[in-house]
Design an enzyme around this catalytic site. Structure first.
Site, PDB file in Angstrom:
ATOM      1  N   ARG A  73       0.810  -1.214   0.000  1.00 58.69           N
ATOM      2  CA  ARG A  73       0.000   0.000   0.000  1.00 58.69           C
ATOM      3  C   ARG A  73       0.845   1.266   0.000  1.00 58.69           C
ATOM      4  O   ARG A  73       0.356   2.335  -0.345  1.00 58.69           O
ATOM      5  CB  ARG A  73      -0.954  -0.004   1.196  1.00 58.69           C
ATOM      6  CG  ARG A  73      -2.393  -0.123   0.759  1.00 58.69           C
ATOM      7  CD  ARG A  73      -3.428   0.080   1.854  1.00 58.69           C
ATOM      8  NE  ARG A  73      -3.167  -0.591   3.084  1.00 58.69           N
ATOM      9  CZ  ARG A  73      -3.056   0.025   4.251  1.00 58.69           C
ATOM     10  NH1 ARG A  73      -3.139   1.345   4.322  1.00 58.69           N
ATOM     11  NH2 ARG A  73      -2.852  -0.654   5.353  1.00 58.69           N
ATOM     12  N   TYR A 106     -16.157  13.936 -18.122  1.00 58.40           N
ATOM     13  CA  TYR A 106     -16.594  12.539 -18.095  1.00 58.40           C
ATOM     14  C   TYR A 106     -17.754  12.410 -17.121  1.00 58.40           C
ATOM     15  O   TYR A 106     -17.762  13.021 -16.046  1.00 58.40           O
ATOM     16  CB  TYR A 106     -15.422  11.651 -17.687  1.00 58.40           C
ATOM     17  CG  TYR A 106     -15.809  10.237 -17.340  1.00 58.40           C
ATOM     18  CD1 TYR A 106     -16.528   9.439 -18.230  1.00 58.40           C
ATOM     19  CD2 TYR A 106     -15.447   9.689 -16.117  1.00 58.40           C
ATOM     20  CE1 TYR A 106     -16.882   8.139 -17.910  1.00 58.40           C
ATOM     21  CE2 TYR A 106     -15.785   8.393 -15.785  1.00 58.40           C
ATOM     22  CZ  TYR A 106     -16.512   7.626 -16.678  1.00 58.40           C
ATOM     23  OH  TYR A 106     -16.862   6.342 -16.347  1.00 58.40           O
ATOM     24  N   ASP A 165      -7.940  17.062 -17.266  1.00 55.22           N
ATOM     25  CA  ASP A 165      -8.073  15.656 -17.668  1.00 55.22           C
ATOM     26  C   ASP A 165      -7.532  15.538 -19.083  1.00 55.22           C
ATOM     27  O   ASP A 165      -8.088  16.097 -20.021  1.00 55.22           O
ATOM     28  CB  ASP A 165      -9.536  15.235 -17.597  1.00 55.22           C
ATOM     29  CG  ASP A 165      -9.724  13.737 -17.786  1.00 55.22           C
ATOM     30  OD1 ASP A 165      -8.946  13.127 -18.557  1.00 55.22           O
ATOM     31  OD2 ASP A 165     -10.659  13.171 -17.183  1.00 55.22           O
ATOM     32  N   LYS A 186      -7.520   3.843 -20.647  1.00 52.99           N
ATOM     33  CA  LYS A 186      -7.759   4.160 -22.043  1.00 52.99           C
ATOM     34  C   LYS A 186      -6.473   4.068 -22.862  1.00 52.99           C
ATOM     35  O   LYS A 186      -5.922   2.984 -23.019  1.00 52.99           O
ATOM     36  CB  LYS A 186      -8.405   5.543 -22.143  1.00 52.99           C
ATOM     37  CG  LYS A 186      -9.573   5.775 -21.175  1.00 52.99           C
ATOM     38  CD  LYS A 186     -10.667   4.718 -21.258  1.00 52.99           C
ATOM     39  CE  LYS A 186     -11.950   5.102 -20.541  1.00 52.99           C
ATOM     40  NZ  LYS A 186     -11.872   5.245 -19.093  1.00 52.99           N
TER      41      LYS A 186
END
Length: 468
Positions: A132, A186, A251, A276
């Site tokens: 982590r 988005y 973004d 993507k």
């Protein structure tokens, strides 16, 4: 009918012009030799041969492997960033470290390292501690993406939404809960902000209204350019100026660093749904924020506390995906530009949205039923997501932006007849044949016919998209 670009106003929209076809001077990177894990900032300029010579440290050694910085183009960086130490380890491919924990016989030293991380979020020196806190394979991807975006650091997460959530939580923890945002974003980003799921409050504005919307508790300005799904473009430099001291988050999922590097224009934070184009093959889910090291430290602390970590195998796939990112983006962009030309001249299509900077995304509005087009494709895959090597098509009002209020959705230019096409690497003639068949012969508008003169407007992409 010509290819359409959405314009908000004259303040924050790039000129509605065709880009030149000839490449300009190539951007330069100032990099270290073989010291994995450290990197300098992007050289925020283009340079001729003399500038390039000035940018190289004379002590770097032959080929830039003597420990000093080297100057490398984007294509080279995409292949080599995050892998600079492999040859000295006798490796060619990057290893995958799947460990969740790491042995240590010095518990006092471990305690000191954990205390240091809790204090400032800096990456722990020495061997890994726990999955982590960080992972060596994921760190390679973070190093590479930061270099491509021209930032000090990058912090990877399990998804793009996890990455955005971490940014909001960093600012919320400082009492800066107000966000100024520009639609469209988005759909899930829009929903996260509008619903206040993380305690944030959002003010939606046109780009020209950003400065007036800032408040003492504003922690972030968020934009997406080209925007999802309308491909509207914003003047990032003007927006960064309007933000003042408030961080601008851009973004950059649609453009990728191949077409645009927002940090060069003043954005402090660059967000990617790495699912993507960065992954590029539809087989990995991830998110990443490229930013300065100060902000990265806060993101690492949030990632550690919330557990939104990226799996090492995903980190490996993303690092591998980056090596082909420039060539994939250019090839898919070439296909998209040609399809945009043909759609713009088609009487069955009411409007085509295609960005000035190019890219592999097209949005178009049809006169007929968009659902029939979705049902009619055979080669193109009707599915959510984008950026894969194969072409995908979806109806935003039904899927990616369904969660956005209908009035807000339409106000942002997402009409009910809009289709979003992510163009892949197939032969363009095969893609056009599939689109042509899906559009059908019985879906012409009443105005079609002898009186309609289709536009012959064509967009030309630069020979090398990375040289913009």
């Amino acid at each position: 009918m010509k290819i359409h670009r959405i314009e908000y106003d004259g303040f924050a929209h790039a000129p509605n012009v065709t880009r030149p076809s000839s490449p300009g001077p190539r951007p330069l990177f100032r990099l270290p030799g073989m010291n994995f894990g450290s990197y300098d900032t992007y050289v925020d300029e283009t340079a001729d041969a003399a500038d390039a010579a000035d940018a190289v440290d004379d002590g770097r050694g032959a080929g830039g492997f003597g420990g000093g910085p080297a100057v490398r183009a984007l294509d080279t960086e995409a292949v080599h960033a995050g892998r600079d130490d492999l040859a000295r380890q006798g490796l060619h491919a990057a290893p995958i470290d799947l460990s969740t924990t790491y042995p240590s016989y010095d518990s006092r030293a471990e305690a000191a390292r954990i205390d240091a991380f809790a204090a400032d979020g800096a990456e722990p020196a020495g061997p890994p501690v726990y999955g982590r806190l960080g992972n060596p394979t994921v760190a390679r991807f973070e190093t590479a993406l930061a270099r491509l975006e021209g930032t000090d650091s990058a912090v990877a997460f399990a998804s793009g939404m996890a990455a955005l959530s971490a940014v909001l939580l960093v600012r919320n923890a400082m009492g800066l809960r107000h966000v100024v945002a520009v639609r469209p974003l988005y759909g899930c980003s829009d929903h996260l902000l509008t619903a206040g799921l993380l305690g944030s409050e959002v003010t939606w504005v046109d780009p020209a209204g950003v400065a007036d919307a800032l408040r003492p508790d504003t922690g972030l300005v968020m934009v997406e350019s080209p925007a999802n799904p309308t491909l509207a473009e914003l003047d990032l430099r003007a927006l960064a100026h309007a933000c003042g001291s408030v961080p601008l988050l851009a973004d950059n999922t649609f453009a990728t660093p191949v077409l645009q590097r927002p940090a060069e224009h003043g954005a402090r934070l660059v967000l990617h749904s790495a699912t993507k184009y960065l992954g590029g093959h539809g087989d990995v889910m991830a998110g990443v924020v490229a930013c300065d090291e100060e902000f990265a430290r806060g993101l690492r602390q949030i990632r550690f506390a919330t557990g939104g970590v990226l799996h090492p195998l995903a980190g490996y796939l993303l690092l591998r995906g980056l090596s082909t990112l420039p060539i994939r983006v250019r090839a898919a962009s070439s296909n998209a530009a040609e399809l945009a030309r043909r759609l713009a001249a088609d009487p069955r299509v009411a409007r085509v949205h295609y960005p000035r900077i190019g890219g592999a995304m097209i949005a178009f509005e049809v006169y007929g039923d968009p659902h029939e087009v979705i049902a009619g494709v055979r080669l193109i895959t009707p599915a959510v997501s984008l950026g894969s090597v194969d072409s995908l098509i979806q109806h935003p009002a039904s899927i990616s932006h369904r969660i956005v209020d209908a009035a807000d959705r339409r106000g942002a230019g997402v009409s009910d007849r809009l289709l979003r096409l992510s163009v892949g690497l197939e032969d363009v003639e095969d893609l056009w044949a599939d689109l042509d068949g899906a559009l059908g012969t019985d879906r012409l508008p009443e105005t079609a016919g002898a009186g309609r003169e289709p536009s012959r407007t064509a967009l030309r992409l630069p020979e090398r998209a990375a040289d913009r």
